[in-house]
Design a protein around this motif. Sequence first.
Motif, short mmCIF file in Angstrom:
data_model
loop_
_atom_site.label_atom_id
_atom_site.label_comp_id
_atom_site.label_asym_id
_atom_site.label_seq_id
_atom_site.Cartn_x
_atom_site.Cartn_y
_atom_site.Cartn_z
N PHE A 70 9.42 19.15 -17.82
CA PHE A 70 9.83 18.17 -18.63
C PHE A 70 10.45 17.08 -18.15
CE2 PHE A 70 9.74 21.35 -22.30
CZ PHE A 70 8.76 21.03 -23.06
N ARG A 71 11.50 17.38 -16.85
CA ARG A 71 11.87 16.26 -16.24
C ARG A 71 10.71 15.36 -15.56
NH1 ARG A 71 15.93 19.88 -16.24
NH2 ARG A 71 15.47 20.91 -14.33
N VAL A 72 9.96 16.35 -14.74
CA VAL A 72 8.82 15.61 -14.01
C VAL A 72 7.92 14.50 -15.28
CG1 VAL A 72 6.79 16.20 -13.01
CG2 VAL A 72 8.63 17.23 -12.33
N ASN A 73 7.74 15.34 -16.41
CA ASN A 73 6.90 14.43 -17.29
C ASN A 73 7.81 13.05 -17.59
OD1 ASN A 73 4.84 13.71 -19.02
ND2 ASN A 73 6.10 14.36 -20.93
N ASP A 74 9.18 13.15 -17.71
CA ASP A 74 9.85 12.13 -17.92
C ASP A 74 9.80 10.89 -16.96
OD1 ASP A 74 11.19 13.14 -20.41
OD2 ASP A 74 12.86 13.54 -19.26
N ALA A 75 9.57 11.30 -15.98
CA ALA A 75 9.28 10.27 -14.67
C ALA A 75 7.94 9.89 -14.68
CB ALA A 75 9.32 11.13 -13.43
N ARG A 76 6.98 10.86 -15.30
CA ARG A 76 5.72 10.46 -15.53
C ARG A 76 5.74 9.30 -16.32
NH1 ARG A 76 1.90 10.02 -19.07
NH2 ARG A 76 3.11 11.49 -20.42
N VAL A 77 6.31 9.10 -17.36
CA VAL A 77 6.39 8.21 -18.58
C VAL A 77 6.90 7.10 -18.08
CG1 VAL A 77 7.18 7.84 -20.71
CG2 VAL A 77 6.34 9.91 -20.38
N ILE A 120 9.75 8.06 -6.13
CA ILE A 120 8.43 8.36 -6.34
C ILE A 120 8.07 9.75 -5.50
CG2 ILE A 120 6.09 7.87 -6.81
CD1 ILE A 120 6.99 4.85 -7.07
N THR A 121 8.39 9.62 -4.13
CA THR A 121 8.09 10.53 -3.24
C THR A 121 8.73 11.87 -3.74
OG1 THR A 121 7.59 9.08 -1.58
CG2 THR A 121 7.95 11.43 -0.81
N ASP A 122 10.11 11.80 -4.14
CA ASP A 122 10.79 12.85 -4.53
C ASP A 122 10.36 13.53 -5.81
OD1 ASP A 122 12.76 12.38 -2.16
OD2 ASP A 122 14.23 11.49 -3.46
N MET A 123 9.77 12.78 -6.76
CA MET A 123 9.11 13.26 -7.77
C MET A 123 8.02 14.07 -7.57
SD MET A 123 11.61 13.19 -10.18
CE MET A 123 10.63 13.96 -11.36
N THR A 124 7.43 13.61 -6.62
CA THR A 124 5.82 14.00 -6.33
C THR A 124 6.22 15.35 -5.97
OG1 THR A 124 4.86 11.80 -5.84
CG2 THR A 124 3.80 13.84 -4.97
N GLU A 125 7.33 15.69 -5.15
CA GLU A 125 7.67 16.77 -4.52
C GLU A 125 8.30 17.87 -5.56
OE1 GLU A 125 6.90 18.12 -1.34
OE2 GLU A 125 5.81 16.28 -1.06
N GLU A 126 8.85 17.37 -6.43
CA GLU A 126 9.45 18.02 -7.65
C GLU A 126 8.18 18.45 -8.54
OE1 GLU A 126 12.18 19.93 -10.49
OE2 GLU A 126 11.81 19.49 -8.24
N ALA A 127 7.20 17.86 -8.65
CA ALA A 127 5.95 18.08 -9.38
C ALA A 127 5.19 19.43 -8.65
CB ALA A 127 5.04 16.82 -9.75
N PRO A 160 0.87 -1.15 0.01
CA PRO A 160 0.14 -0.05 0.08
C PRO A 160 0.78 1.33 0.10
CG PRO A 160 -0.31 -1.31 2.03
CD PRO A 160 0.59 -2.13 1.15
N VAL A 161 2.10 1.34 0.58
CA VAL A 161 2.91 2.30 0.69
C VAL A 161 3.26 2.75 -0.86
CG1 VAL A 161 5.11 3.36 1.47
CG2 VAL A 161 3.69 1.94 2.92
N LEU A 162 3.66 1.89 -1.50
CA LEU A 162 4.13 1.77 -3.09
C LEU A 162 2.66 2.37 -3.76
CD1 LEU A 162 5.76 1.74 -5.58
CD2 LEU A 162 5.12 -0.66 -5.55
N TYR A 163 1.73 1.77 -3.68
CA TYR A 163 0.49 2.31 -4.55
C TYR A 163 0.16 3.55 -4.06
CZ TYR A 163 0.47 -2.59 -5.83
OH TYR A 163 0.85 -3.89 -6.28
N GLN A 164 0.29 4.10 -2.66
CA GLN A 164 0.02 5.34 -2.43
C GLN A 164 0.85 6.27 -2.95
OE1 GLN A 164 0.08 6.26 1.75
NE2 GLN A 164 -1.44 7.64 1.42
N ALA A 165 2.18 5.98 -3.06
CA ALA A 165 3.06 6.96 -3.46
C ALA A 165 2.90 7.20 -5.02
CB ALA A 165 4.49 6.57 -3.38
#
Length: 169
Positions: free
Chosen positions: A94-101, A133-140, A17-22
């Motif tokens: 664009f870097r956040v989008n790369d992470a999303r992809v 994932i958490t780091d990229m969420t913060e970047e977004a 659940p931690v992964l899925y929540q992230a």
Amino acid sequence: MSMKEPKGKIKEFSDDPVLYQAIGKFVYQFSQLEFAIRHLLSDLLELTPDQFHIVTASYDFAALCRVTSAFIHTLLEPSEPIAKEVADVFGRCFRVNDARVRLVHGTWDDDGASHVSRTSLKPAAYFGKVQDITDMTEEAKACMNLVVQLIDGEVVDWARNIRSHLRDV
């Protein structure tokens, strides 16, 4: 008559659940970033609420960033400090989008996501830790705040003033 048993069984991944929540938080935050950029473009173009979706919905995230950034740059002199700031903001987007992809289109297993780049055609591993994932969420989130500052700052005012001046000519 009995059904034959399958030769192999599909492996069930651990229910983390931690992964899925992230992952969910990242997807949610990314959607907010995308909406903020759509809102910025709408403000720059002085779209009405009825025009908002008609104009902005046809752009995928990368195109939305390119169009919005390019439009802002047409309003600025290249030497203006805000020009570099705008380029930096959209570079980060664009870097956040790369992470999303990678997150959304990657193949997931217990060790994270594997994603094959369209340019190199080689797989690479991503998101080996939930913290990635958490780091990229913060970047977004940070990118969204920067876009909101553009909305609230001089960029939108410049666009309106330029159009007002052109209407008077």
